[in-house]
Design a protein around this motif. Structure first.
Motif, short mmCIF file in Angstrom:
data_model
loop_
_atom_site.label_atom_id
_atom_site.label_comp_id
_atom_site.label_asym_id
_atom_site.label_seq_id
_atom_site.Cartn_x
_atom_site.Cartn_y
_atom_site.Cartn_z
N ILE A 3 3.36 -39.35 -2.09
CA ILE A 3 2.92 -37.96 -2.07
C ILE A 3 1.63 -37.81 -2.87
O ILE A 3 0.69 -37.14 -2.45
CB ILE A 3 4.03 -37.02 -2.60
N GLY A 4 1.58 -38.46 -4.04
CA GLY A 4 0.37 -38.39 -4.87
C GLY A 4 -0.85 -38.95 -4.15
O GLY A 4 -1.93 -38.35 -4.18
N ILE A 5 -0.70 -40.08 -3.48
CA ILE A 5 -1.81 -40.67 -2.73
C ILE A 5 -2.22 -39.76 -1.58
O ILE A 5 -3.41 -39.56 -1.32
CB ILE A 5 -1.43 -42.08 -2.23
N GLY A 6 -1.24 -39.17 -0.89
CA GLY A 6 -1.56 -38.26 0.21
C GLY A 6 -2.32 -37.04 -0.25
O GLY A 6 -3.31 -36.64 0.39
N VAL A 7 -1.91 -36.45 -1.36
CA VAL A 7 -2.61 -35.28 -1.89
C VAL A 7 -4.02 -35.65 -2.33
O VAL A 7 -4.99 -34.95 -2.03
CB VAL A 7 -1.82 -34.65 -3.06
N ALA A 8 -4.15 -36.79 -3.02
CA ALA A 8 -5.49 -37.23 -3.46
C ALA A 8 -6.40 -37.49 -2.27
O ALA A 8 -7.57 -37.10 -2.27
CB ALA A 8 -5.35 -38.48 -4.32
N PHE A 9 -5.87 -38.12 -1.24
CA PHE A 9 -6.70 -38.42 -0.07
C PHE A 9 -7.09 -37.15 0.67
O PHE A 9 -8.25 -36.98 1.05
CB PHE A 9 -5.95 -39.36 0.88
N SER A 10 -6.16 -36.23 0.85
CA SER A 10 -6.48 -35.02 1.61
C SER A 10 -7.45 -34.12 0.86
O SER A 10 -8.21 -33.39 1.47
CB SER A 10 -5.21 -34.25 1.95
N SER A 11 -7.44 -34.16 -0.48
CA SER A 11 -8.36 -33.30 -1.22
C SER A 11 -9.75 -33.90 -1.31
O SER A 11 -10.71 -33.19 -1.59
CB SER A 11 -7.81 -33.02 -2.62
N THR A 12 -9.89 -35.19 -1.08
CA THR A 12 -11.22 -35.81 -1.16
C THR A 12 -11.76 -36.19 0.20
O THR A 12 -12.92 -36.56 0.31
CB THR A 12 -11.19 -37.07 -2.03
N ALA A 13 -10.98 -36.09 1.24
CA ALA A 13 -11.42 -36.53 2.57
C ALA A 13 -12.14 -35.41 3.31
O ALA A 13 -11.76 -35.05 4.40
CB ALA A 13 -10.24 -37.02 3.37
N THR A 14 -13.20 -34.87 2.71
CA THR A 14 -13.96 -33.81 3.36
C THR A 14 -15.37 -34.26 3.68
O THR A 14 -16.27 -33.45 3.78
CB THR A 14 -14.01 -32.57 2.45
N LEU A 15 -15.59 -35.54 3.81
CA LEU A 15 -16.92 -36.05 4.09
C LEU A 15 -17.29 -35.86 5.55
O LEU A 15 -18.46 -35.81 5.89
CB LEU A 15 -16.99 -37.54 3.71
N ASP A 16 -16.33 -35.76 6.40
CA ASP A 16 -16.55 -35.63 7.83
C ASP A 16 -16.60 -34.16 8.20
O ASP A 16 -15.71 -33.40 7.84
CB ASP A 16 -15.39 -36.34 8.56
N PRO A 17 -17.64 -33.70 8.92
CA PRO A 17 -17.70 -32.28 9.30
C PRO A 17 -16.53 -31.84 10.16
O PRO A 17 -16.27 -30.65 10.28
CB PRO A 17 -19.01 -32.19 10.10
N GLN A 18 -15.79 -32.77 10.75
CA GLN A 18 -14.62 -32.39 11.54
C GLN A 18 -13.46 -31.98 10.64
O GLN A 18 -12.51 -31.38 11.10
CB GLN A 18 -14.17 -33.57 12.42
N ASN A 19 -13.52 -32.33 9.35
CA ASN A 19 -12.42 -32.06 8.43
C ASN A 19 -12.91 -31.15 7.32
O ASN A 19 -13.34 -31.60 6.28
CB ASN A 19 -11.90 -33.39 7.86
N VAL A 20 -12.89 -29.84 7.55
CA VAL A 20 -13.29 -28.88 6.54
C VAL A 20 -12.01 -28.44 5.83
O VAL A 20 -11.32 -27.56 6.28
CB VAL A 20 -14.01 -27.68 7.17
N ALA A 21 -11.70 -29.13 4.74
CA ALA A 21 -10.40 -28.92 4.11
C ALA A 21 -10.49 -28.23 2.76
O ALA A 21 -9.47 -27.96 2.17
CB ALA A 21 -9.69 -30.25 3.95
N SER A 22 -11.68 -27.93 2.26
CA SER A 22 -11.72 -27.33 0.94
C SER A 22 -12.89 -26.35 0.83
O SER A 22 -13.87 -26.42 1.58
CB SER A 22 -11.85 -28.40 -0.14
N ARG A 23 -12.77 -25.45 -0.12
CA ARG A 23 -13.84 -24.48 -0.37
C ARG A 23 -15.09 -25.18 -0.88
O ARG A 23 -16.20 -24.74 -0.61
CB ARG A 23 -13.34 -23.45 -1.37
N ASP A 24 -14.93 -26.28 -1.62
CA ASP A 24 -16.09 -27.01 -2.14
C ASP A 24 -16.98 -27.52 -1.01
O ASP A 24 -18.19 -27.47 -1.10
CB ASP A 24 -15.64 -28.19 -3.01
N PHE A 25 -16.36 -28.00 0.06
CA PHE A 25 -17.13 -28.49 1.20
C PHE A 25 -17.93 -27.36 1.82
O PHE A 25 -19.11 -27.51 2.15
CB PHE A 25 -16.19 -29.12 2.24
N ILE A 26 -17.32 -26.18 1.96
CA ILE A 26 -18.00 -25.02 2.54
C ILE A 26 -19.12 -24.56 1.62
O ILE A 26 -20.21 -24.22 2.08
CB ILE A 26 -17.00 -23.89 2.82
N ASP A 27 -18.87 -24.58 0.30
CA ASP A 27 -19.91 -24.20 -0.66
C ASP A 27 -21.12 -25.13 -0.57
O ASP A 27 -22.26 -24.69 -0.62
CB ASP A 27 -19.36 -24.21 -2.09
#
Length: 196
Positions: A55-79
């Motif tokens: 679970i920890g690895i999954g959360v860490a990966f999903s919160s940092t995996a916003t490098l691809d424009p297809q995956n807009v997963a956080s407000r930081d990426f939009i900012d």
């Protein structure tokens, strides 16, 4: 002395009390099986540790995996994707702008929507419009007209290279249904904190 003569059947059944069938499941085997508990606590601890690490690895990966424009997963990426990101975050809010065209036919009455085009944008706070005026991107007439309707300005494109600026209306009836989920722990924002 009166000696009891052994019964030939008793000898056969003397060890019957100690007999335990080997094919019975643990819950049906008697107390005398005495063996292992149904749950081996060491195995449970290892499985729990693996689950928690996964679970920890999954959360860490999903919160940092916003490098691809297809995956807009956080407000930081939009900012970061907003035009003039520092100015936008300091004097407004980053936004996702959706451009679509509506076609309405009257006979028969139908509504058609074009494919929406998503672009990064920025919504300015009303007390920061002077930044747009100083850069001569809007004039006094546009500011007065926008103020009369209690609206604000939003733009797409960098301010240095002919941005598209619109007077936009804040829709107070729009609700964030993610905040109203049963059992949710996120409290809705206080009234007035979202005004621009």
């Amino acid at each position: 002395m009166n000696r009891r003569r052994p019964n030939r059947y008793e000898d056969d059944y003397d060890d019957y009390d100690d007999y335990e069938p080997k094919n019975l499941p643990p819950e049906k085997a008697g107390k005398k099986s005495g063996g292992k508990s149904m749950f081996d606590w060491a195995k449970i601890a290892v499985a729990s540790a693996i689950l928690i690490v996964g679970i920890g690895i999954g959360v860490a990966f999903s919160s940092t995996a916003t490098l691809d424009p297809q995956n807009v997963a956080s407000r930081d990426f939009i900012d970061r994707a907003a035009p003039n990101p520092e100015l936008c975050v300091n004097y407004g809010a980053s936004a996702m702008v959706m451009d679509a065209r509506l076609f309405v036919t009257l006979s028969p009455f139908k509504v058609y929507v074009s494919q929406p085009k998503m672009t990064p944008g920025c919504v300015m706070r009303t007390n920061n419009w002077s930044i747009l005026e100083q850069r001569k991107l809007i004039n006094g007439d546009q500011v007065r007209e926008c103020k009369q309707k209690m609206n604000t300005f939003g733009f797409t494109g960098a301010l240095e290279s002919s941005p598209q600026i619109n007077c936009i209306y804040q829709n107070d009836s729009a609700q964030n249904l993610f905040l109203n989920q049963p059992g949710g722990t996120v409290a809705p924002p206080a009234a007035g904190t979202e005004q621009f």
